[in-house]
Write a protein that holds these residues in place. Sequence first.
Motif, PDB file in Angstrom:
ATOM      1  N   ALA A 417       0.860  -1.177   0.000  1.00 42.16           N
ATOM      2  CA  ALA A 417       0.000   0.000   0.000  1.00 42.16           C
ATOM      3  C   ALA A 417       0.895   1.225   0.000  1.00 42.16           C
ATOM      4  O   ALA A 417       1.975   1.206   0.598  1.00 42.16           O
ATOM      5  CB  ALA A 417      -0.917  -0.001   1.218  1.00 42.16           C
ATOM      6  N   HIS A 418       0.472   2.300  -0.655  1.00 39.89           N
ATOM      7  CA  HIS A 418       1.272   3.521  -0.751  1.00 39.89           C
ATOM      8  C   HIS A 418       0.736   4.567   0.206  1.00 39.89           C
ATOM      9  O   HIS A 418      -0.466   4.833   0.256  1.00 39.89           O
ATOM     10  CB  HIS A 418       1.245   4.072  -2.179  1.00 39.89           C
ATOM     11  CG  HIS A 418       2.051   5.317  -2.343  1.00 39.89           C
ATOM     12  ND1 HIS A 418       1.484   6.565  -2.512  1.00 39.89           N
ATOM     13  CD2 HIS A 418       3.392   5.519  -2.326  1.00 39.89           C
ATOM     14  CE1 HIS A 418       2.434   7.472  -2.616  1.00 39.89           C
ATOM     15  NE2 HIS A 418       3.594   6.875  -2.508  1.00 39.89           N
ATOM     16  N   LEU A 430       5.911   2.851   1.338  1.00 36.84           N
ATOM     17  CA  LEU A 430       5.174   1.627   1.036  1.00 36.84           C
ATOM     18  C   LEU A 430       5.070   0.782   2.291  1.00 36.84           C
ATOM     19  O   LEU A 430       6.033   0.696   3.081  1.00 36.84           O
ATOM     20  CB  LEU A 430       5.869   0.816  -0.057  1.00 36.84           C
ATOM     21  CG  LEU A 430       6.056   1.483  -1.420  1.00 36.84           C
ATOM     22  CD1 LEU A 430       6.806   0.548  -2.348  1.00 36.84           C
ATOM     23  CD2 LEU A 430       4.720   1.886  -2.026  1.00 36.84           C
ATOM     24  N   LEU A 431       3.910   0.176   2.495  1.00 36.86           N
ATOM     25  CA  LEU A 431       3.694  -0.777   3.576  1.00 36.86           C
ATOM     26  C   LEU A 431       3.415  -2.130   2.940  1.00 36.86           C
ATOM     27  O   LEU A 431       2.518  -2.254   2.104  1.00 36.86           O
ATOM     28  CB  LEU A 431       2.500  -0.356   4.442  1.00 36.86           C
ATOM     29  CG  LEU A 431       2.547   1.038   5.054  1.00 36.86           C
ATOM     30  CD1 LEU A 431       1.254   1.325   5.822  1.00 36.86           C
ATOM     31  CD2 LEU A 431       3.750   1.191   5.987  1.00 36.86           C
ATOM     32  N   THR A 481      -5.275  -1.535   1.206  1.00 39.62           N
ATOM     33  CA  THR A 481      -5.377  -0.102   0.936  1.00 39.62           C
ATOM     34  C   THR A 481      -4.996   0.676   2.179  1.00 39.62           C
ATOM     35  O   THR A 481      -5.150   0.207   3.317  1.00 39.62           O
ATOM     36  CB  THR A 481      -6.804   0.271   0.481  1.00 39.62           C
ATOM     37  OG1 THR A 481      -6.803   1.575  -0.078  1.00 39.62           O
ATOM     38  CG2 THR A 481      -7.799   0.245   1.638  1.00 39.62           C
ATOM     39  N   TRP A 482      -4.502   1.882   1.966  1.00 39.77           N
ATOM     40  CA  TRP A 482      -4.133   2.789   3.050  1.00 39.77           C
ATOM     41  C   TRP A 482      -5.201   3.853   3.192  1.00 39.77           C
ATOM     42  O   TRP A 482      -5.672   4.433   2.209  1.00 39.77           O
ATOM     43  CB  TRP A 482      -2.794   3.465   2.758  1.00 39.77           C
ATOM     44  CG  TRP A 482      -2.472   4.599   3.692  1.00 39.77           C
ATOM     45  CD1 TRP A 482      -2.559   5.932   3.445  1.00 39.77           C
ATOM     46  CD2 TRP A 482      -2.023   4.478   5.048  1.00 39.77           C
ATOM     47  NE1 TRP A 482      -2.199   6.659   4.551  1.00 39.77           N
ATOM     48  CE2 TRP A 482      -1.852   5.791   5.554  1.00 39.77           C
ATOM     49  CE3 TRP A 482      -1.760   3.390   5.878  1.00 39.77           C
ATOM     50  CZ2 TRP A 482      -1.427   6.038   6.853  1.00 39.77           C
ATOM     51  CZ3 TRP A 482      -1.331   3.639   7.172  1.00 39.77           C
ATOM     52  CH2 TRP A 482      -1.166   4.946   7.652  1.00 39.77           C
ATOM     53  N   VAL A 483      -5.591   4.146   4.458  1.00 34.26           N
ATOM     54  CA  VAL A 483      -6.550   5.207   4.755  1.00 34.26           C
ATOM     55  C   VAL A 483      -5.940   6.096   5.835  1.00 34.26           C
ATOM     56  O   VAL A 483      -5.578   5.617   6.921  1.00 34.26           O
ATOM     57  CB  VAL A 483      -7.902   4.637   5.236  1.00 34.26           C
ATOM     58  CG1 VAL A 483      -8.885   5.779   5.509  1.00 34.26           C
ATOM     59  CG2 VAL A 483      -8.482   3.683   4.197  1.00 34.26           C
ATOM     60  N   SER A 484      -5.825   7.374   5.544  1.00 33.42           N
ATOM     61  CA  SER A 484      -5.180   8.305   6.470  1.00 33.42           C
ATOM     62  C   SER A 484      -6.016   8.524   7.725  1.00 33.42           C
ATOM     63  O   SER A 484      -7.227   8.284   7.734  1.00 33.42           O
ATOM     64  CB  SER A 484      -4.933   9.651   5.780  1.00 33.42           C
ATOM     65  OG  SER A 484      -6.175  10.311   5.547  1.00 33.42           O
ATOM     66  N   ARG A 485      -5.380   9.029   8.762  1.00 29.32           N
ATOM     67  CA  ARG A 485      -6.087   9.322  10.011  1.00 29.32           C
ATOM     68  C   ARG A 485      -7.177  10.362   9.781  1.00 29.32           C
ATOM     69  O   ARG A 485      -8.283  10.259  10.338  1.00 29.32           O
ATOM     70  CB  ARG A 485      -5.094   9.838  11.063  1.00 29.32           C
ATOM     71  CG  ARG A 485      -5.708  10.168  12.420  1.00 29.32           C
ATOM     72  CD  ARG A 485      -6.191   8.942  13.150  1.00 29.32           C
ATOM     73  NE  ARG A 485      -5.109   7.981  13.283  1.00 29.32           N
ATOM     74  CZ  ARG A 485      -5.251   6.670  13.365  1.00 29.32           C
ATOM     75  NH1 ARG A 485      -6.468   6.151  13.308  1.00 29.32           N
ATOM     76  NH2 ARG A 485      -4.222   5.866  13.475  1.00 29.32           N
ATOM     77  N   ALA A 486      -6.898  11.370   8.954  1.00 26.56           N
ATOM     78  CA  ALA A 486      -7.912  12.406   8.705  1.00 26.56           C
ATOM     79  C   ALA A 486      -9.157  11.809   8.073  1.00 26.56           C
ATOM     80  O   ALA A 486     -10.291  12.161   8.438  1.00 26.56           O
ATOM     81  CB  ALA A 486      -7.324  13.491   7.808  1.00 26.56           C
ATOM     82  N   LYS A 487      -8.979  10.885   7.127  1.00 26.81           N
ATOM     83  CA  LYS A 487     -10.134  10.249   6.502  1.00 26.81           C
ATOM     84  C   LYS A 487     -10.878   9.361   7.497  1.00 26.81           C
ATOM     85  O   LYS A 487     -12.113   9.336   7.518  1.00 26.81           O
ATOM     86  CB  LYS A 487      -9.691   9.434   5.285  1.00 26.81           C
ATOM     87  CG  LYS A 487      -9.246  10.280   4.116  1.00 26.81           C
ATOM     88  CD  LYS A 487      -8.856   9.412   2.914  1.00 26.81           C
ATOM     89  CE  LYS A 487      -8.461  10.267   1.715  1.00 26.81           C
ATOM     90  NZ  LYS A 487      -8.062   9.408   0.564  1.00 26.81           N
TER      91      LYS A 487
END
Length: 494
Positions: A417-418, A430-431, A481-487
């Motif tokens: 995930a980016h 990348l994770l 998938t990556w989801v930011s803290r703000a989202k």
Amino acid sequence: MASYPQTIHFIGTNTPRRVEMSLRNLEVEGDIPAEIEGAFFRAVPDNAHAPMFEDDIALNHDGMIARFNFEGGAVDFDIRYVETERYKLEKKARRALFGRYRNPFTDDPSVEGADRTVANTTPVWHAGRLFMTKEDGRGYEVNPHSLETVGRWDYEGKLRSQTFTAHPRIDPVTGEMFFFGYEAGGLCDPNVAYCIADKDGNLVKEQWFEQPYISSIHDFVITEKYAIFPIFPTLTDLDRLKAGGHHWAHDQSKPSYIGIMPRYGDVSEMVWVEGPVGVSCFHEVNAYDDGDLVHIDLCLSDTNAFSFMREAGGIQRDQQDIKGALTRWTLDMSKDQPELSERPLGPPGDLCRLADKDQGRPYNHAWYLSMNPEAKGPPMLGGPVGANFNALLRVEVGNGRVSMMEVPPGCAISEPAHVPSSEEGHGGWLLTVIDIPNGPPGGNPADYASEVWVVEADAVEKGPVAKVKTGLALRSQVHGTWVSRAKLDASKVR
């Protein structure tokens, strides 16, 4: 069956784990960059019950949603089953009730007409909601904080298609999600539903069209002008299903196709362009407009990568003999009937990752998984095709320059995930989950430990800057998938 079969779909990283859990404060080696704040979600097939048939496959296993939560340099781990209708029916019965992969004619009569999807392929985030998706049904919404299943998602009754792709495309500028569903009207239906959801998650358009043959359309791409549907000759057949056979059989004699239409246009404007015979692709990297040219970059192989799909079509090929490359297909849309031209971009591989900001636009580089030609020892068993990838590549699509992150002998690597960076000129992070044998390569295939590696996205050859150690042998993921803290903080479901 009373126990799990000892086939490639149930050993190695495909070994059933069947454990829902939460772990706090995983061990971290190195320093996690401060801007990695949010959650890495993974779709993990893991069947809760022994299958009905000996030749069951990993794609048919119950979906689990896993999460690595990164917060202030600490990392927590959670994993839960997606409580689909199928999962709940089998949980109540304490046994498998659904038969072969995407073949309802092999089910127990008690579940006739029930939703068969296992929601095990891709976590999708859009407009404040998290969905677990698989292309044979509609998505299931999941609470991103508790991982509890909210329920099947149909855009408040507006979606007509019975299916929803595991690979929607989200425009980074407009926030719209472009998606489709094939076999939209039900089993072996030739129709494809092409849909658009606005930035707020409202379904604003759904149109249906027929594809040239009823094929597996796993992925598609968009540009700023076009929606593009690559079609490959892996075909279904209702009579074969009624006889208890496989849903998919690859036909090496048929051509591939590209269907291309204005992305905001009408399906009547679809243009079909014939492509090479017998080829296959499950994942496209990206597509973009270049004047009148449209470039489509895809992970192409000369036949289907899944052995059960090849063999159902009478194709006997060893996995290591399959040829392929990261490939660019180009269409000249100034011509009345565009023709397809082709050139290689990079080594063979799959499970590609693009920075979200580059979706549907000119781009410089991407990442994907491959096999290290200099690896010592055999690959780790498991994954959808039976052998896991062992190298992470970064490819520059303009000049073909490739850099590689190696992993220790016998290890497996999952799709990355980016995570974008806020620093100007920094390519982000990348994770990726790495499965590391506890013994010598080629030993007990189920004896390994899984770690999350944090890698500088533009310097993969340097290896990880941090490792998150789970102390567990995690089941192979499909996509993540990556989801930011703000989202996450702005999510619709709390």
